[in-house]
Design a protein around this motif. Structure first.
Motif: not given
Length: 140
Positions: A100-101, A105
């Motif tokens: 998750g970014q 995320g």
């Protein structure tokens, strides 16, 4: 989120980057439109498609240059190039292993080095992207 939408969205970003390399336009001048139900629903129409366009020709390139890239005999090479370039990111293995970014995320294997576009190009705020759906991950 519909994984087909995530796949189409990621593929479109990679395709825009490949088109920008060959058409004379910057990726900030090329825009996307995704035609897909974002969420699973029994009542939503079943559709999946993309539109890549630019608003006008300018000093960066000619509208004909972008149109020419979509012709038979050329588009196949652009698609191959887009998928091939998505196989490796300058931030790998960190990017491909992400859980998750980005904003909230919402992205998995997608960062500024590989799949994110300028905000003017993306109608979805660079959210819901994952190269792993296109090319696989290190685990598969």
């Amino acid at each position: 989120m519909n994984p087909i939408f995530v796949l189409l969205h990621t593929f479109t970003h990679c395709l825009i980057n490949a088109l920008a390399n060959d058409s004379g336009y910057s990726n900030a001048s090329i825009r996307e439109k995704i035609y897909c139900s974002k969420y699973f629903s029994d009542t939503a129409p079943k559709m999946a498609g993309i539109l890549i366009y630019t608003a006008s020709g300018d000093s960066e390139g000619s509208l004909g240059g972008l149109v020419r890239q979509g012709m038979p005999g050329r588009i196949e090479n652009i698609i191959y190039q887009a998928i091939n370039e998505a196989k490796w990111c300058a931030s790998d293995p960190v990017c491909i292993q992400s859980t998750g970014q980005g904003q909230d995320g919402c992205n998995l294997a997608a960062c500024h080095n590989c799949a994110l576009l300028p905000e003017t190009s993306c109608e979805n705020k660079n959210m819901y992207l994952d190269r792993g759906l296109m090319i696989g991950t290190l685990d598969d």
